[in-house]
Design a protein around this motif. Structure first.
Motif, mmCIF file in Angstrom:
data_model
loop_
_atom_site.group_PDB
_atom_site.id
_atom_site.type_symbol
_atom_site.label_atom_id
_atom_site.label_comp_id
_atom_site.label_asym_id
_atom_site.label_seq_id
_atom_site.Cartn_x
_atom_site.Cartn_y
_atom_site.Cartn_z
ATOM 1 N N VAL A 64 8.372 13.960 -2.082
ATOM 2 C CA VAL A 64 7.721 12.713 -1.683
ATOM 3 C C VAL A 64 8.356 12.089 -0.451
ATOM 4 O O VAL A 64 7.745 11.257 0.190
ATOM 5 N N ARG A 82 10.018 3.512 -4.540
ATOM 6 C CA ARG A 82 10.035 3.621 -6.002
ATOM 7 C C ARG A 82 11.250 2.891 -6.571
ATOM 8 O O ARG A 82 11.144 2.160 -7.555
ATOM 9 N N VAL A 141 1.847 7.093 -6.937
ATOM 10 C CA VAL A 141 0.735 7.905 -7.444
ATOM 11 C C VAL A 141 1.251 9.026 -8.343
ATOM 12 O O VAL A 141 0.743 9.233 -9.428
ATOM 13 N N ASP A 142 2.234 9.741 -7.911
ATOM 14 C CA ASP A 142 2.787 10.819 -8.735
ATOM 15 C C ASP A 142 4.279 10.596 -8.876
ATOM 16 O O ASP A 142 5.074 11.102 -8.094
ATOM 17 N N GLN A 149 0.838 -1.205 0.000
ATOM 18 C CA GLN A 149 0.000 0.000 0.000
ATOM 19 C C GLN A 149 0.871 1.253 0.000
ATOM 20 O O GLN A 149 0.586 2.220 -0.710
ATOM 21 N N ALA A 150 1.942 1.237 0.782
ATOM 22 C CA ALA A 150 2.864 2.386 0.795
ATOM 23 C C ALA A 150 3.505 2.578 -0.585
ATOM 24 O O ALA A 150 3.670 3.710 -1.042
ATOM 25 N N LEU A 172 2.154 1.739 -3.511
ATOM 26 C CA LEU A 172 1.138 2.305 -4.401
ATOM 27 C C LEU A 172 0.983 3.801 -4.173
ATOM 28 O O LEU A 172 0.849 4.571 -5.135
ATOM 29 N N GLU A 173 1.022 4.222 -2.928
ATOM 30 C CA GLU A 173 0.930 5.650 -2.617
ATOM 31 C C GLU A 173 2.147 6.400 -3.152
ATOM 32 O O GLU A 173 2.019 7.512 -3.667
ATOM 33 N N ALA A 174 3.325 5.789 -3.059
ATOM 34 C CA ALA A 174 4.551 6.430 -3.564
ATOM 35 C C ALA A 174 4.541 6.543 -5.082
ATOM 36 O O ALA A 174 5.165 7.439 -5.642
ATOM 37 N N GLN A 225 9.332 7.105 0.328
ATOM 38 C CA GLN A 225 8.659 6.934 -0.954
ATOM 39 C C GLN A 225 9.666 6.767 -2.084
ATOM 40 O O GLN A 225 9.475 5.943 -2.978
#
Length: 187
Positions: free
Chosen positions: A154, A162, A145-146, A138-139, A141-143, A158
Motif C-alpha cells: 500500500v 492508517r 479500502v483493503d 479521501q486519501a 478512505l482509499e488507504a 497509506q
C-alpha cells in the motif's frame, strides 16, 4: 407558549460518500450554542477556530487582534437570522478547512417531553482531526479500502494514514443516540 425547534441538516462538503447529520435544536439558541451542536453531532473535538456565514455575514468568536472581521456569535439567535429553508455554512479548522453546508429543513413546535438538542439521523463517521481536510480524508478512505494488504503493497503514505486514524476508526460508523448523549451533556 410553545418553543420553536429548527430541524437542521448539516453536510460535510467535499466528502464522498457523504458525511451528514440531522439535528433538532431550539430556534432560540445563539450561534455559539449551535457551534457546540455542530461539534458534538459531527464528532469534532473543538480544538480549532470556526465561523458561520449567513447571508454574506461572518460570525464567530471575536478576534482580539482584529485580524478576522467576525460578528460576535454570542449576540445572534438562530430565529433572528434563519427560518425554514435558510441555507448557511459553518467552517471548522481554517487549516484543514472543513466546510459544512447547513439547511433549516423545517420549523417545528417543541415536544414538551423531549430534551433538545437531539440528533435524529446521520451517516458515516466524522473524519479524524488533522487529516488534511477533504483531500486527506479521501486519501485515508482509499488507504482503508483493503486494511489486510501489507504495508509494502500500500505504500508508506497509506500506512501512515492508517496509523493516524487508528485501528478502531470505522468510516461507515455513526450512532445518533451517542451523538444525542453528547449533545445533552455539552450543549
Amino acid at each position: 407558549m410553545s418553543r420553536q425547534i429548527f430541524q437542521l441538516k448539516m453536510s460535510l462538503a467535499g466528502t464522498r460518500p457523504p458525511v451528514w447529520r440531522r439535528v433538532l435544536v431550539p430556534a432560540g439558541y445563539t450561534l455559539d450554542r449551535l457551534h457546540r451542536v455542530v461539534q458534538h453531532a459531527m464528532g469534532w473535538r473543538d480544538c480549532h477556530l470556526h465561523s458561520f456565514e449567513i447571508d454574506a455575514l461572518q460570525y464567530g468568536e471575536p478576534d482580539p487582534d482584529g485580524e478576522l472581521a467576525l460578528h460576535d456569535e454570542l449576540d445572534v439567535r438562530l430565529d433572528a437570522v434563519l427560518g425554514k429553508g435558510s441555507r448557511f455554512s459553518y467552517t471548522y479548522d481554517f487549516g484543514d478547512w472543513w466546510e459544512h453546508d447547513l439547511v433549516v429543513e423545517d420549523a417545528l413546535t417543541a415536544d414538551p417531553d423531549e430534551r433538545y438538542p437531539v440528533c435524529v439521523a446521520g451517516e458515516r463517521a466524522c473524519p479524524p482531526e488533522g487529516i488534511g481536510g477533504p483531500p486527506g480524508y479521501q486519501a485515508l478512505l482509499e488507504a482503508l479500502v483493503d486494511q489486510t494488504a501489507p504495508v509494502d503493497l500500500v505504500g508508506p503514505r497509506q500506512a501512515m494514514l492508517r496509523d493516524w486514524a487508528g485501528s478502531t476508526f470505522d468510516p461507515g460508523s455513526f450512532d445518533p443516540d451517542r451523538a444525542t448523549t453528547l449533545l445533552h451533556r455539552f450543549c
